[in-house]
Design a protein around this motif. Structure first.
Motif, mmCIF file in Angstrom:
data_model
loop_
_atom_site.group_PDB
_atom_site.id
_atom_site.type_symbol
_atom_site.label_atom_id
_atom_site.label_comp_id
_atom_site.label_asym_id
_atom_site.label_seq_id
_atom_site.Cartn_x
_atom_site.Cartn_y
_atom_site.Cartn_z
ATOM 1 N N VAL A 46 0.844 -1.201 0.000
ATOM 2 C CA VAL A 46 0.000 0.000 0.000
ATOM 3 C C VAL A 46 0.878 1.250 0.000
ATOM 4 O O VAL A 46 0.595 2.224 -0.692
ATOM 5 C CB VAL A 46 -0.954 -0.007 1.224
ATOM 6 C CG1 VAL A 46 -1.593 1.360 1.429
ATOM 7 C CG2 VAL A 46 -2.035 -1.073 1.036
ATOM 8 N N GLU A 47 1.964 1.208 0.782
ATOM 9 C CA GLU A 47 2.829 2.380 0.867
ATOM 10 C C GLU A 47 3.633 2.597 -0.413
ATOM 11 O O GLU A 47 3.853 3.724 -0.831
ATOM 12 C CB GLU A 47 3.754 2.263 2.086
ATOM 13 C CG GLU A 47 2.985 2.557 3.372
ATOM 14 C CD GLU A 47 3.734 2.143 4.631
ATOM 15 O OE1 GLU A 47 4.956 1.878 4.551
ATOM 16 O OE2 GLU A 47 3.097 2.096 5.694
ATOM 17 N N ASP A 52 -6.461 1.207 -5.624
ATOM 18 C CA ASP A 52 -7.715 1.964 -5.634
ATOM 19 C C ASP A 52 -8.700 1.434 -4.601
ATOM 20 O O ASP A 52 -9.609 2.137 -4.174
ATOM 21 C CB ASP A 52 -8.353 1.903 -7.018
ATOM 22 C CG ASP A 52 -7.470 2.587 -8.044
ATOM 23 O OD1 ASP A 52 -7.257 3.806 -7.909
ATOM 24 O OD2 ASP A 52 -6.968 1.911 -8.953
ATOM 25 N N LEU A 53 -8.513 0.160 -4.233
ATOM 26 C CA LEU A 53 -9.403 -0.462 -3.265
ATOM 27 C C LEU A 53 -8.671 -1.639 -2.638
ATOM 28 O O LEU A 53 -7.851 -2.281 -3.295
ATOM 29 C CB LEU A 53 -10.682 -0.944 -3.964
ATOM 30 C CG LEU A 53 -11.748 -1.630 -3.104
ATOM 31 C CD1 LEU A 53 -13.142 -1.188 -3.544
ATOM 32 C CD2 LEU A 53 -11.670 -3.145 -3.190
ATOM 33 N N ILE A 54 -8.963 -1.897 -1.358
ATOM 34 C CA ILE A 54 -8.367 -3.047 -0.682
ATOM 35 C C ILE A 54 -9.481 -3.981 -0.231
ATOM 36 O O ILE A 54 -10.486 -3.544 0.334
ATOM 37 C CB ILE A 54 -7.550 -2.624 0.553
ATOM 38 C CG1 ILE A 54 -6.465 -1.633 0.144
ATOM 39 C CG2 ILE A 54 -6.937 -3.852 1.246
ATOM 40 C CD1 ILE A 54 -5.718 -1.015 1.305
ATOM 41 N N LEU A 55 -9.287 -5.259 -0.496
ATOM 42 C CA LEU A 55 -10.190 -6.296 -0.029
ATOM 43 C C LEU A 55 -9.432 -6.992 1.092
ATOM 44 O O LEU A 55 -8.429 -7.649 0.847
ATOM 45 C CB LEU A 55 -10.468 -7.255 -1.190
ATOM 46 C CG LEU A 55 -11.697 -8.127 -1.133
ATOM 47 C CD1 LEU A 55 -12.950 -7.298 -0.920
ATOM 48 C CD2 LEU A 55 -11.822 -8.929 -2.415
ATOM 49 N N MET A 56 -9.867 -6.793 2.334
ATOM 50 C CA MET A 56 -9.074 -7.163 3.508
ATOM 51 C C MET A 56 -9.740 -8.248 4.333
ATOM 52 O O MET A 56 -10.839 -8.057 4.850
ATOM 53 C CB MET A 56 -8.914 -5.900 4.369
ATOM 54 C CG MET A 56 -8.137 -6.103 5.638
ATOM 55 S SD MET A 56 -6.394 -5.824 5.386
ATOM 56 C CE MET A 56 -6.383 -4.054 5.056
ATOM 57 N N ASN A 75 -1.834 6.810 8.337
ATOM 58 C CA ASN A 75 -0.698 7.284 7.553
ATOM 59 C C ASN A 75 -1.142 8.456 6.672
ATOM 60 O O ASN A 75 -1.822 8.266 5.672
ATOM 61 C CB ASN A 75 -0.158 6.142 6.688
ATOM 62 C CG ASN A 75 1.072 6.552 5.913
ATOM 63 O OD1 ASN A 75 1.325 7.735 5.695
ATOM 64 N ND2 ASN A 75 1.835 5.574 5.474
ATOM 65 N N PRO A 76 -0.749 9.675 7.042
ATOM 66 C CA PRO A 76 -1.224 10.859 6.312
ATOM 67 C C PRO A 76 -0.674 10.946 4.892
ATOM 68 O O PRO A 76 -1.220 11.669 4.068
ATOM 69 C CB PRO A 76 -0.725 12.027 7.164
ATOM 70 C CG PRO A 76 0.446 11.477 7.922
ATOM 71 C CD PRO A 76 0.170 10.021 8.127
ATOM 72 N N ALA A 77 0.369 10.186 4.601
ATOM 73 C CA ALA A 77 0.967 10.239 3.267
ATOM 74 C C ALA A 77 0.144 9.462 2.237
ATOM 75 O O ALA A 77 0.327 9.621 1.040
ATOM 76 C CB ALA A 77 2.394 9.682 3.312
ATOM 77 N N LEU A 78 -0.753 8.615 2.716
ATOM 78 C CA LEU A 78 -1.510 7.772 1.786
ATOM 79 C C LEU A 78 -2.782 8.457 1.316
ATOM 80 O O LEU A 78 -3.452 9.119 2.097
ATOM 81 C CB LEU A 78 -1.894 6.450 2.460
ATOM 82 C CG LEU A 78 -0.749 5.488 2.749
ATOM 83 C CD1 LEU A 78 -1.252 4.301 3.552
ATOM 84 C CD2 LEU A 78 -0.102 5.015 1.454
ATOM 85 N N PRO A 79 -3.124 8.276 0.045
ATOM 86 C CA PRO A 79 -4.413 8.788 -0.425
ATOM 87 C C PRO A 79 -5.535 7.971 0.204
ATOM 88 O O PRO A 79 -5.295 6.869 0.684
ATOM 89 C CB PRO A 79 -4.358 8.546 -1.938
ATOM 90 C CG PRO A 79 -3.432 7.394 -2.104
ATOM 91 C CD PRO A 79 -2.415 7.509 -0.994
ATOM 92 N N PHE A 80 -6.733 8.518 0.195
ATOM 93 C CA PHE A 80 -7.853 7.762 0.745
ATOM 94 C C PHE A 80 -8.214 6.631 -0.208
ATOM 95 O O PHE A 80 -8.278 6.835 -1.416
ATOM 96 C CB PHE A 80 -9.072 8.662 0.948
ATOM 97 C CG PHE A 80 -10.197 7.898 1.582
ATOM 98 C CD1 PHE A 80 -10.182 7.656 2.942
ATOM 99 C CD2 PHE A 80 -11.212 7.375 0.813
ATOM 100 C CE1 PHE A 80 -11.194 6.914 3.532
ATOM 101 C CE2 PHE A 80 -12.222 6.637 1.398
ATOM 102 C CZ PHE A 80 -12.208 6.411 2.768
#
Length: 133
Positions: A46-47, A52-56, A75-80
């Motif tokens: 992810v980093e 675009d989407l995570i299936l967790m 993590n503020p560096a990651l896009p939503f």
């Protein structure tokens, strides 16, 4: 209009058979799919290249899905990105999951029609959200 091939989905599950099945179903629909067998690998992927989407999957041995979600959200560096939690529990702790910002839940055994509908809806919402700003 977006097509599925515009989207990358990361599938996180500690069971290889589940990864293979979900990857096959999503790729058949045209999505680009990456997989991770545990929470640590998922976070690294992810980093380095946010999907675009995570299936967790919720239940994993080293770091469960809630914990991985929490670390992504903090993590503020990651896009939503929308996170769809996969769980076998009927008595799911929805409050815990929703508080962490996972968008949705899908129960095991997975009904693939329902899964694909949720994935498409989440990606659509996300895309509108991006283009609106």
């Amino acid at each position: 209009m977006c097509t599925p091939s515009d989207f990358r989905i990361l599938v996180v599950d500690d069971i290889d058979d589940n990864l293979f099945l979900l990857q096959t179903v999503l790729e058949t629909e045209g999505y680009a799919v990456d997989t991770a067998g545990n929470g640590g690998t998922a976070l690294a992927k992810v980093e380095s290249s946010p999907p675009d989407l995570i299936l967790m999957d919720v239940m994993m041995p080293d770091m469960n899905g809630y914990e991985v979600t929490r670390q992504i959200r903090q993590n503020p560096a990651l896009p939503f990105m929308p996170i769809l939690m996969v769980t076998a529990y009927d008595t799911i702790n929805t409050g815990q999951g929703l508080a962490l910002g996972s968008h949705n839940f899908i129960r095991k055994p997975i009904e693939f029609d329902q899964l694909l509908t949720k994935v498409a809806t989440l990606l659509e919402e996300c895309h509108h959200h991006d283009s609106a700003s």
